[in-house]
Design an enzyme around this catalytic site. Structure first.
Site, PDB file in Angstrom:
ATOM      1  N   THR A   1      -4.777 -86.302  48.253  1.00  0.00           N
ATOM      2  CA  THR A   1      -4.052 -87.558  48.396  1.00  0.00           C
ATOM      3  C   THR A   1      -3.033 -87.724  47.282  1.00  0.00           C
ATOM      4  OG1 THR A   1      -4.209 -89.955  48.056  1.00  0.00           O
ATOM      5  CG2 THR A   1      -6.110 -88.695  47.381  1.00  0.00           C
TER       6      THR A   1
ATOM      7  N   ASP B   1      -1.821 -90.513  46.817  1.00  0.00           N
ATOM      8  CA  ASP B   1      -2.081 -91.891  46.389  1.00  0.00           C
ATOM      9  C   ASP B   1      -3.187 -91.967  45.337  1.00  0.00           C
ATOM     10  OD1 ASP B   1      -0.272 -92.474  48.360  1.00  0.00           O
ATOM     11  OD2 ASP B   1      -1.758 -93.164  49.811  1.00  0.00           O
TER      12      ASP B   1
ATOM     13  N   GLY C   1      -1.756 -86.463  55.902  1.00  0.00           N
ATOM     14  CA  GLY C   1      -0.395 -86.296  55.399  1.00  0.00           C
ATOM     15  C   GLY C   1      -0.330 -85.120  54.445  1.00  0.00           C
TER      16      GLY C   1
ATOM     17  N   ARG D   1      -0.220 -96.841  49.701  1.00  0.00           N
ATOM     18  CA  ARG D   1      -1.035 -97.691  50.588  1.00  0.00           C
ATOM     19  C   ARG D   1      -1.639 -98.859  49.801  1.00  0.00           C
ATOM     20  NH1 ARG D   1      -2.474 -94.075  55.545  1.00  0.00           N
ATOM     21  NH2 ARG D   1      -2.120 -92.040  54.672  1.00  0.00           N
TER      22      ARG D   1
END
Ligand SMILES: Nc1ncnc2c1ncn2[C@@H]1O[C@H](COP(=O)(O)OP(=O)(O)O)[C@@H](O)[C@H]1O
Ligand SMILES: O=P(O)(O)OC[C@H]1O[C@](O)(COP(=O)(O)O)[C@@H](O)[C@@H]1O
Ligand SMILES: [Mg+2]
Length: 354
Positions: free
Chosen positions: A130, A132, A12, A176
Protein backbone atom coordinates in the site's frame (compact mmCIF):
# COMPACT_ATOMS: atom_id res chain seq x y z
CA UNK A 1 9.41 -33.16 -6.33
CA UNK A 2 10.34 -29.46 -6.04
CA UNK A 3 7.94 -27.06 -4.35
CA UNK A 4 5.67 -25.24 -6.78
CA UNK A 5 4.65 -21.78 -5.58
CA UNK A 6 2.28 -19.27 -7.23
CA UNK A 7 2.69 -15.51 -6.90
CA UNK A 8 0.30 -12.68 -7.74
CA UNK A 9 -0.07 -8.93 -7.24
CA UNK A 10 -3.55 -7.61 -6.31
CA UNK A 11 -5.12 -4.19 -5.89
CA UNK A 12 -3.73 -0.85 -7.03
CA UNK A 13 -0.15 -1.02 -8.27
CA UNK A 14 2.63 0.34 -6.11
CA UNK A 15 6.36 1.04 -6.57
CA UNK A 16 8.28 -1.95 -5.23
CA UNK A 17 5.95 -4.73 -6.41
CA UNK A 18 8.56 -5.96 -8.89
CA UNK A 19 11.21 -5.90 -6.18
CA UNK A 20 9.03 -8.24 -4.09
CA UNK A 21 8.38 -10.58 -7.04
CA UNK A 22 12.12 -10.68 -7.72
CA UNK A 23 13.08 -11.38 -4.11
CA UNK A 24 10.46 -14.10 -3.59
CA UNK A 25 11.49 -15.80 -6.82
CA UNK A 26 15.26 -15.59 -6.35
CA UNK A 27 15.04 -16.69 -2.73
CA UNK A 28 12.89 -19.73 -3.55
CA UNK A 29 14.96 -20.68 -6.61
CA UNK A 30 18.25 -20.42 -4.73
CA UNK A 31 17.28 -21.92 -1.44
CA UNK A 32 15.02 -24.80 -2.34
CA UNK A 33 14.94 -25.07 -6.13
CA UNK A 34 11.21 -24.32 -6.13
CA UNK A 35 9.25 -23.71 -9.31
CA UNK A 36 7.67 -20.27 -9.22
CA UNK A 37 4.53 -19.59 -11.24
CA UNK A 38 3.58 -15.96 -11.91
CA UNK A 39 -0.19 -15.35 -12.05
CA UNK A 40 -1.38 -12.51 -14.28
CA UNK A 41 -3.75 -9.68 -13.30
CA UNK A 42 -4.19 -10.46 -9.63
CA UNK A 43 -6.80 -13.04 -8.73
CA UNK A 44 -8.15 -12.50 -12.24
CA UNK A 45 -5.47 -14.90 -13.52
CA UNK A 46 -7.01 -17.73 -11.49
CA UNK A 47 -10.67 -16.91 -12.07
CA UNK A 48 -11.13 -17.24 -15.83
CA UNK A 49 -12.07 -20.37 -17.77
CA UNK A 50 -8.32 -21.22 -17.85
CA UNK A 51 -5.50 -19.96 -15.61
CA UNK A 52 -3.47 -17.07 -17.00
CA UNK A 53 0.04 -17.77 -15.75
CA UNK A 54 3.71 -18.01 -16.72
CA UNK A 55 6.72 -19.63 -15.07
CA UNK A 56 9.18 -17.23 -13.43
CA UNK A 57 12.83 -18.17 -13.72
CA UNK A 58 15.96 -16.25 -12.77
CA UNK A 59 16.12 -14.40 -16.10
CA UNK A 60 12.49 -13.29 -15.98
CA UNK A 61 12.99 -11.48 -12.67
CA UNK A 62 16.43 -10.04 -13.46
CA UNK A 63 16.59 -6.30 -14.06
CA UNK A 64 13.16 -5.52 -12.56
CA UNK A 65 14.23 -4.32 -9.10
CA UNK A 66 13.96 -0.66 -10.00
CA UNK A 67 10.94 -0.84 -12.31
CA UNK A 68 7.63 0.63 -11.13
CA UNK A 69 4.31 -1.18 -11.57
CA UNK A 70 4.12 -4.96 -11.69
CA UNK A 71 5.36 -7.28 -14.43
CA UNK A 72 2.46 -9.60 -13.58
CA UNK A 73 -0.29 -7.01 -13.99
CA UNK A 74 -2.91 -6.47 -11.30
CA UNK A 75 -6.63 -6.03 -10.72
CA UNK A 76 -8.58 -4.19 -8.07
CA UNK A 77 -11.87 -5.83 -9.05
CA UNK A 78 -11.21 -9.54 -9.45
CA UNK A 79 -12.68 -11.17 -6.36
CA UNK A 80 -12.84 -14.98 -6.14
CA UNK A 81 -15.03 -14.69 -3.04
CA UNK A 82 -17.79 -13.00 -5.06
CA UNK A 83 -19.54 -16.34 -5.43
CA UNK A 84 -19.04 -19.95 -4.44
CA UNK A 85 -18.58 -20.87 -8.12
CA UNK A 86 -15.75 -18.30 -8.46
CA UNK A 87 -14.07 -19.57 -5.30
CA UNK A 88 -14.30 -23.18 -6.47
CA UNK A 89 -12.92 -22.38 -9.93
CA UNK A 90 -10.03 -20.42 -8.40
CA UNK A 91 -9.15 -23.30 -6.08
CA UNK A 92 -9.51 -25.83 -8.90
CA UNK A 93 -7.08 -23.84 -11.07
CA UNK A 94 -4.59 -23.59 -8.19
CA UNK A 95 -4.89 -27.34 -7.68
CA UNK A 96 -4.54 -28.14 -11.39
CA UNK A 97 -1.40 -25.98 -11.53
CA UNK A 98 0.02 -28.05 -8.67
CA UNK A 99 0.50 -25.00 -6.45
CA UNK A 100 1.48 -25.99 -2.92
CA UNK A 101 1.19 -22.39 -1.78
CA UNK A 102 0.39 -18.93 -3.08
CA UNK A 103 2.14 -15.63 -2.35
CA UNK A 104 -0.38 -12.78 -2.44
CA UNK A 105 1.12 -9.28 -2.62
CA UNK A 106 -1.75 -6.89 -2.06
CA UNK A 107 -3.77 -4.54 0.09
CA UNK A 108 -6.43 -5.12 2.71
CA UNK A 109 -8.92 -6.45 0.15
CA UNK A 110 -6.41 -8.91 -1.25
CA UNK A 111 -5.61 -10.07 2.28
CA UNK A 112 -9.34 -10.59 2.93
CA UNK A 113 -9.50 -12.77 -0.18
CA UNK A 114 -6.29 -14.57 0.82
CA UNK A 115 -7.79 -15.30 4.22
CA UNK A 116 -10.98 -16.66 2.66
CA UNK A 117 -9.06 -18.92 0.26
CA UNK A 118 -6.74 -20.10 3.03
CA UNK A 119 -9.80 -21.13 5.05
CA UNK A 120 -10.84 -23.20 2.04
CA UNK A 121 -7.52 -25.06 2.13
CA UNK A 122 -5.10 -23.10 -0.08
CA UNK A 123 -1.87 -22.32 1.88
CA UNK A 124 -1.09 -18.60 1.51
CA UNK A 125 1.60 -16.13 2.52
CA UNK A 126 0.63 -12.44 2.25
CA UNK A 127 2.88 -9.44 1.59
CA UNK A 128 1.39 -6.02 2.46
CA UNK A 129 1.19 -3.56 -0.43
CA UNK A 130 0.00 0.00 0.00
CA UNK A 131 1.33 3.44 -0.88
CA UNK A 132 -1.10 4.73 1.76
CA UNK A 133 0.76 2.84 4.54
CA UNK A 134 -2.58 1.90 6.07
CA UNK A 135 -2.54 -1.90 6.44
CA UNK A 136 -3.22 -3.05 9.98
CA UNK A 137 -0.28 -4.74 11.69
CA UNK A 138 2.50 -3.26 9.54
CA UNK A 139 4.19 0.01 10.45
CA UNK A 140 5.73 0.73 7.04
CA UNK A 141 4.89 -0.70 3.63
CA UNK A 142 6.92 -0.37 0.45
CA UNK A 143 5.71 2.27 -2.00
CA UNK A 144 4.95 4.75 0.76
CA UNK A 145 8.43 6.26 0.80
CA UNK A 146 8.28 6.69 -2.98
CA UNK A 147 4.89 8.40 -2.78
CA UNK A 148 6.15 10.73 -0.04
CA UNK A 149 9.20 11.62 -2.16
CA UNK A 150 6.98 12.45 -5.14
CA UNK A 151 4.63 14.63 -3.09
CA UNK A 152 7.54 16.35 -1.37
CA UNK A 153 9.04 17.30 -4.71
CA UNK A 154 5.67 18.62 -5.87
CA UNK A 155 5.31 20.81 -2.77
CA UNK A 156 8.79 22.21 -3.33
CA UNK A 157 7.91 23.05 -6.93
CA UNK A 158 4.66 24.70 -5.83
CA UNK A 159 6.57 26.80 -3.29
CA UNK A 160 8.49 28.81 -5.90
CA UNK A 161 5.41 29.60 -7.94
CA UNK A 162 3.35 30.33 -4.82
CA UNK A 163 5.98 32.78 -3.61
CA UNK A 164 6.27 34.49 -6.98
CA UNK A 165 2.54 35.18 -7.19
CA UNK A 166 1.75 35.59 -3.50
CA UNK A 167 -0.79 32.78 -3.72
CA UNK A 168 -2.22 30.05 -1.57
CA UNK A 169 -1.34 26.70 -3.15
CA UNK A 170 -3.24 23.56 -2.17
CA UNK A 171 -1.78 20.15 -3.00
CA UNK A 172 -3.95 17.06 -2.62
CA UNK A 173 -2.38 13.69 -1.84
CA UNK A 174 -3.69 10.15 -2.00
CA UNK A 175 -4.15 8.08 1.14
CA UNK A 176 -7.87 7.27 1.36
CA UNK A 177 -8.89 7.41 5.02
CA UNK A 178 -5.31 7.62 6.33
CA UNK A 179 -3.23 10.78 6.35
CA UNK A 180 0.27 9.28 6.39
CA UNK A 181 1.31 10.55 2.94
CA UNK A 182 -0.03 14.07 3.56
CA UNK A 183 1.55 14.23 7.00
CA UNK A 184 5.04 13.05 6.08
CA UNK A 185 5.22 14.84 2.73
CA UNK A 186 3.72 17.97 4.27
CA UNK A 187 6.46 18.07 6.87
CA UNK A 188 9.21 17.13 4.40
CA UNK A 189 8.02 19.77 1.90
CA UNK A 190 7.61 22.52 4.53
CA UNK A 191 3.85 22.90 4.11
CA UNK A 192 2.32 25.59 6.33
CA UNK A 193 -0.98 23.75 6.75
CA UNK A 194 -1.46 19.96 6.76
CA UNK A 195 -5.01 18.63 6.66
CA UNK A 196 -5.65 14.96 7.39
CA UNK A 197 -8.64 12.61 7.28
CA UNK A 198 -8.07 11.97 10.98
CA UNK A 199 -8.59 15.63 12.04
CA UNK A 200 -11.57 17.53 10.65
CA UNK A 201 -10.42 21.00 9.66
CA UNK A 202 -11.90 24.34 10.62
CA UNK A 203 -12.09 26.42 7.44
CA UNK A 204 -11.87 29.70 9.37
CA UNK A 205 -8.74 28.52 11.14
CA UNK A 206 -7.16 27.64 7.78
CA UNK A 207 -8.15 31.04 6.34
CA UNK A 208 -6.65 32.79 9.37
CA UNK A 209 -3.29 31.08 8.77
CA UNK A 210 -3.36 32.16 5.12
CA UNK A 211 -4.16 35.77 6.03
CA UNK A 212 -1.40 35.90 8.65
CA UNK A 213 1.11 34.49 6.18
CA UNK A 214 -0.02 36.91 3.46
CA UNK A 215 1.17 39.72 5.75
CA UNK A 216 4.48 38.02 6.56
CA UNK A 217 5.54 35.76 3.72
CA UNK A 218 3.03 36.44 0.93
CA UNK A 219 2.24 32.79 0.22
CA UNK A 220 0.87 29.65 1.92
CA UNK A 221 1.32 25.97 1.10
CA UNK A 222 -1.46 23.60 2.13
CA UNK A 223 -1.06 19.83 1.90
CA UNK A 224 -4.36 17.96 2.20
CA UNK A 225 -5.04 14.21 2.23
CA UNK A 226 -7.85 13.14 -0.13
CA UNK A 227 -9.95 11.84 2.77
CA UNK A 228 -9.91 15.09 4.78
CA UNK A 229 -13.15 16.89 5.51
CA UNK A 230 -14.27 20.10 7.19
CA UNK A 231 -15.85 20.10 10.62
CA UNK A 232 -19.49 19.14 10.06
CA UNK A 233 -18.86 18.36 6.36
CA UNK A 234 -18.50 15.31 4.13
CA UNK A 235 -15.56 13.64 2.41
CA UNK A 236 -15.14 14.47 -1.30
CA UNK A 237 -16.03 11.46 -3.43
CA UNK A 238 -14.72 11.50 -7.00
CA UNK A 239 -16.35 8.32 -8.28
CA UNK A 240 -18.50 5.40 -7.25
CA UNK A 241 -17.57 2.11 -8.91
CA UNK A 242 -20.56 -0.18 -8.42
CA UNK A 243 -18.75 -3.33 -9.59
CA UNK A 244 -15.88 -2.89 -7.13
CA UNK A 245 -16.00 -4.48 -3.66
CA UNK A 246 -14.46 -1.22 -2.42
CA UNK A 247 -16.58 1.18 -4.52
CA UNK A 248 -15.71 4.63 -3.13
CA UNK A 249 -12.95 6.56 -4.92
CA UNK A 250 -12.04 9.71 -3.05
CA UNK A 251 -10.55 12.75 -4.78
CA UNK A 252 -11.10 16.43 -5.46
CA UNK A 253 -10.98 17.70 -1.90
CA UNK A 254 -8.37 20.29 -2.95
CA UNK A 255 -10.95 21.89 -5.25
CA UNK A 256 -13.58 21.84 -2.51
CA UNK A 257 -11.15 23.51 -0.14
CA UNK A 258 -10.20 26.09 -2.77
CA UNK A 259 -13.86 26.98 -3.31
CA UNK A 260 -14.41 27.42 0.42
CA UNK A 261 -11.20 29.37 1.00
CA UNK A 262 -11.22 31.80 -1.94
CA UNK A 263 -14.14 33.97 -0.74
CA UNK A 264 -12.42 34.33 2.63
CA UNK A 265 -9.12 35.65 1.19
CA UNK A 266 -7.84 38.58 -0.87
CA UNK A 267 -5.08 36.60 -2.61
CA UNK A 268 -5.60 33.93 -5.25
CA UNK A 269 -5.96 30.26 -4.31
CA UNK A 270 -4.93 27.42 -6.65
CA UNK A 271 -5.42 23.66 -6.28
CA UNK A 272 -3.27 20.77 -7.56
CA UNK A 273 -4.43 17.16 -7.40
CA UNK A 274 -1.41 14.88 -7.76
CA UNK A 275 -3.33 11.65 -8.38
CA UNK A 276 -1.67 8.59 -9.82
CA UNK A 277 1.77 10.14 -10.33
CA UNK A 278 2.18 9.27 -6.63
CA UNK A 279 1.92 5.59 -7.51
CA UNK A 280 3.99 5.48 -10.67
CA UNK A 281 7.67 5.27 -11.48
CA UNK A 282 10.70 3.73 -9.86
CA UNK A 283 10.72 2.88 -6.15
CA UNK A 284 13.13 4.83 -3.92
CA UNK A 285 16.17 2.97 -2.57
CA UNK A 286 14.36 2.65 0.79
CA UNK A 287 11.38 0.95 -0.89
CA UNK A 288 13.64 -1.33 -2.94
CA UNK A 289 15.30 -2.50 0.27
CA UNK A 290 12.02 -2.93 2.18
CA UNK A 291 10.34 -4.74 -0.71
CA UNK A 292 13.34 -7.05 -1.07
CA UNK A 293 13.21 -7.83 2.64
CA UNK A 294 9.46 -8.49 2.49
CA UNK A 295 9.86 -10.79 -0.53
CA UNK A 296 12.68 -12.75 1.04
CA UNK A 297 10.74 -13.04 4.32
CA UNK A 298 7.72 -14.40 2.41
CA UNK A 299 9.97 -17.07 0.89
CA UNK A 300 11.32 -17.97 4.34
CA UNK A 301 7.75 -18.36 5.67
CA UNK A 302 6.96 -20.70 2.79
CA UNK A 303 10.06 -22.80 3.36
CA UNK A 304 9.26 -23.04 7.08
CA UNK A 305 5.68 -24.01 6.26
CA UNK A 306 4.24 -21.01 8.13
CA UNK A 307 1.12 -20.35 6.09
CA UNK A 308 -1.90 -18.08 6.29
CA UNK A 309 0.22 -15.27 7.64
CA UNK A 310 1.22 -11.85 6.30
CA UNK A 311 4.76 -10.48 6.44
CA UNK A 312 5.00 -7.42 8.70
CA UNK A 313 7.38 -4.77 9.94
CA UNK A 314 6.85 -3.93 13.59
CA UNK A 315 9.21 -1.95 15.83
CA UNK A 316 11.64 -2.02 12.92
CA UNK A 317 11.72 -5.83 12.77
CA UNK A 318 10.44 -8.20 10.13
CA UNK A 319 7.87 -10.70 11.32
CA UNK A 320 4.45 -12.01 10.43
CA UNK A 321 0.89 -11.97 11.70
CA UNK A 322 -2.12 -14.20 11.06
CA UNK A 323 -4.17 -13.15 8.01
CA UNK A 324 -7.23 -13.24 10.24
CA UNK A 325 -5.74 -10.36 12.26
CA UNK A 326 -5.19 -8.16 9.17
CA UNK A 327 -8.51 -8.20 7.42
CA UNK A 328 -10.45 -5.69 9.46
CA UNK A 329 -9.84 -1.98 9.67
CA UNK A 330 -7.44 0.64 8.42
CA UNK A 331 -4.29 1.90 10.09
CA UNK A 332 -4.92 5.62 10.47
CA UNK A 333 -2.61 8.23 12.01
CA UNK A 334 -3.22 7.98 15.79
CA UNK A 335 -4.21 11.32 17.30
CA UNK A 336 -1.29 11.08 19.74
CA UNK A 337 1.28 10.38 17.02
CA UNK A 338 4.58 12.20 17.73
CA UNK A 339 4.68 13.73 14.23
CA UNK A 340 1.42 15.57 14.90
CA UNK A 341 2.95 17.04 18.05
CA UNK A 342 6.10 18.00 16.13
CA UNK A 343 4.03 19.72 13.46
CA UNK A 344 2.06 21.75 15.99
CA UNK A 345 5.17 22.64 18.00
CA UNK A 346 7.02 24.06 14.97
CA UNK A 347 3.97 26.08 13.96
CA UNK A 348 2.43 23.96 11.23
CA UNK A 349 -1.36 24.28 11.32
CA UNK A 350 -3.38 21.06 11.30
CA UNK A 351 -6.54 23.05 10.59
CA UNK A 352 -7.51 23.14 14.25
CA UNK A 353 -9.10 26.22 15.79
CA UNK A 354 -6.41 28.51 17.25
N1 LIG B 1 -13.58 -5.47 1.39
C1 LIG B 1 -13.21 -6.36 0.48
N2 LIG B 1 -13.56 -7.68 0.58
C2 LIG B 1 -13.18 -8.57 -0.35
N3 LIG B 1 -12.44 -8.26 -1.41
C3 LIG B 1 -12.07 -6.99 -1.58
C4 LIG B 1 -12.43 -5.98 -0.65
N4 LIG B 1 -11.91 -4.81 -1.08
C5 LIG B 1 -11.24 -5.09 -2.21
N5 LIG B 1 -11.34 -6.38 -2.54
C6 LIG B 1 -10.70 -7.06 -3.64
O1 LIG B 1 -9.30 -6.96 -3.29
C7 LIG B 1 -8.52 -6.60 -4.41
C8 LIG B 1 -7.98 -5.19 -4.35
O2 LIG B 1 -7.99 -4.60 -3.08
P1 LIG B 1 -6.67 -4.33 -2.25
O3 LIG B 1 -5.80 -5.52 -2.23
O4 LIG B 1 -7.14 -3.82 -0.93
O5 LIG B 1 -5.91 -3.22 -3.01
P2 LIG B 1 -6.26 -1.67 -3.12
O6 LIG B 1 -6.61 -1.22 -1.74
O7 LIG B 1 -5.02 -1.09 -3.66
O8 LIG B 1 -7.39 -1.59 -4.09
C9 LIG B 1 -9.42 -6.83 -5.58
O9 LIG B 1 -9.29 -8.16 -6.00
C10 LIG B 1 -10.82 -6.53 -5.02
O10 LIG B 1 -11.80 -7.19 -5.77
O1 LIG C 1 -6.53 2.94 -8.70
P1 LIG C 1 -7.73 3.71 -8.23
O2 LIG C 1 -8.97 2.93 -8.37
O3 LIG C 1 -7.78 5.06 -8.83
O4 LIG C 1 -7.55 3.87 -6.64
C1 LIG C 1 -7.10 5.02 -6.02
C2 LIG C 1 -6.78 4.71 -4.59
O5 LIG C 1 -5.69 3.80 -4.51
C3 LIG C 1 -4.59 4.42 -3.87
O6 LIG C 1 -3.85 5.12 -4.87
C4 LIG C 1 -3.55 3.51 -3.27
O7 LIG C 1 -4.05 2.52 -2.54
P2 LIG C 1 -3.11 1.54 -1.74
O8 LIG C 1 -2.76 2.20 -0.45
O9 LIG C 1 -3.94 0.34 -1.54
O10 LIG C 1 -1.85 1.29 -2.53
C5 LIG C 1 -5.30 5.35 -2.90
O11 LIG C 1 -4.48 6.30 -2.29
C6 LIG C 1 -6.36 5.93 -3.80
O12 LIG C 1 -7.43 6.45 -3.08
MG1 LIG D 1 -7.72 -1.86 -0.23
Amino acid sequence: MPLRIGILTGGGDCPGLNAVIRAVTKSLLRQCGAEVIGIHDGFGGLMGPAPHVRPLDWASVSGILMRGGTILGTSNRANPLRSEADAERTLAHAHALGLQALVVIGGDGSMAIAHGLSQRGLPIVGVPKTIDNDIVGCERSFGFDTAVATVTEAIERLQTTAESHGRVMIVETMGRYAGWIALEAGIAGAADVILLPEIDYDIDAVAAVCRARAQRQRYTLICIGEGAKPVGGERTVQAWLPDSPDPVRLGGVAHALRAALQPRLDCEVRATVLGHVQRGGAPTPFDRVLATQFGNEAAQLIMRGEFNRMVTLRDGRLGSIALSDVVHGTRQVPLDHPLLRTARQIGVSLGEPA
